[in-house]
Design a protein around this motif. Sequence first.
Motif, mmCIF file in Angstrom:
data_model
loop_
_atom_site.group_PDB
_atom_site.id
_atom_site.type_symbol
_atom_site.label_atom_id
_atom_site.label_comp_id
_atom_site.label_asym_id
_atom_site.label_seq_id
_atom_site.Cartn_x
_atom_site.Cartn_y
_atom_site.Cartn_z
ATOM 1 N N LYS A 87 0.818 -1.219 0.000
ATOM 2 C CA LYS A 87 0.000 0.000 0.000
ATOM 3 C C LYS A 87 0.848 1.264 0.000
ATOM 4 O O LYS A 87 0.454 2.260 -0.601
ATOM 5 C CB LYS A 87 -0.913 0.028 1.240
ATOM 6 N N ALA A 88 1.994 1.220 0.704
ATOM 7 C CA ALA A 88 2.801 2.433 0.858
ATOM 8 C C ALA A 88 4.174 2.264 0.226
ATOM 9 O O ALA A 88 5.010 1.513 0.739
ATOM 10 C CB ALA A 88 2.928 2.767 2.340
ATOM 11 N N PRO A 89 4.446 2.982 -0.867
ATOM 12 C CA PRO A 89 5.760 2.879 -1.522
ATOM 13 C C PRO A 89 6.906 3.347 -0.614
ATOM 14 O O PRO A 89 8.017 2.828 -0.710
ATOM 15 C CB PRO A 89 5.656 3.782 -2.756
ATOM 16 N N ILE A 90 6.629 4.305 0.285
ATOM 17 C CA ILE A 90 7.678 4.775 1.196
ATOM 18 C C ILE A 90 8.083 3.641 2.142
ATOM 19 O O ILE A 90 9.266 3.433 2.411
ATOM 20 C CB ILE A 90 7.194 6.015 1.998
ATOM 21 N N LEU A 91 7.093 2.913 2.625
ATOM 22 C CA LEU A 91 7.348 1.774 3.511
ATOM 23 C C LEU A 91 8.140 0.689 2.773
ATOM 24 O O LEU A 91 9.053 0.077 3.342
ATOM 25 C CB LEU A 91 6.015 1.213 4.020
ATOM 26 N N LYS A 92 7.808 0.491 1.493
ATOM 27 C CA LYS A 92 8.518 -0.495 0.682
ATOM 28 C C LYS A 92 9.996 -0.107 0.556
ATOM 29 O O LYS A 92 10.888 -0.960 0.683
ATOM 30 C CB LYS A 92 7.863 -0.610 -0.695
ATOM 31 N N ASN A 93 10.261 1.185 0.323
ATOM 32 C CA ASN A 93 11.641 1.667 0.219
ATOM 33 C C ASN A 93 12.387 1.509 1.548
ATOM 34 O O ASN A 93 13.579 1.181 1.569
ATOM 35 C CB ASN A 93 11.669 3.123 -0.239
ATOM 36 N N LEU A 94 11.668 1.751 2.655
ATOM 37 C CA LEU A 94 12.268 1.591 3.971
ATOM 38 C C LEU A 94 12.670 0.126 4.188
ATOM 39 O O LEU A 94 13.784 -0.163 4.655
ATOM 40 C CB LEU A 94 11.296 2.036 5.072
#
Length: 187
Positions: free
Chosen positions: A100-107
């Motif tokens: 759902k969250a691309p920022i979380l995926k990058n993290l």
Amino acid sequence: SEKKNEKDSELTKEKKDRSVLKKNKNSEELVIKDLKQKLKDAEDKLLRSLAENDNLRKRHDKEIEDNLKYATKSLSYSMLTVADNLNRAIESIPKEEIDKAPILKNLIIGIQAVEKEFIDVLDKNGVTKFDSLHEKFNPELHQAVSKVHDDEKPEGIIISEMQKGFKIGDRLLRPSMVVVSMGPEKK
């Protein structure tokens, strides 16, 4: 008569001289034999001393090698909690949230990269992790946290790994914490 006495005296003297020579020869042979035995014993002692010295040197070299190899054991063991925490951080985020969250995926990708680099640094310094999943339980490498019935795995096979195990060189640094199968439940 005087000549006869003189001749007898010479013969007696000659016999005595031969007897003394024979005794001296026997004595010399005994001394030579004794000296040869002493030389043989000294050579044997020297060879034993050289072999013992060589063994001591080899043992000393091995101790130095082991000390260098395992000098980082305490530090390495302490650092394993960092690897565990990185792994827990990755596993704590639900998979559906990551999508759902691309920022979380990058993290997550960043944490995985740090974890991989950390494990690589440990590996370069002789600390390697080992996999236990689907292996036979070995009390020298594994610490059983629990046992559960499993229809797919036979008894004694590891079905879950709670914490990775690590070795330093060929020695165990930390055992794997595992869940072991008790086989199918008997009805």
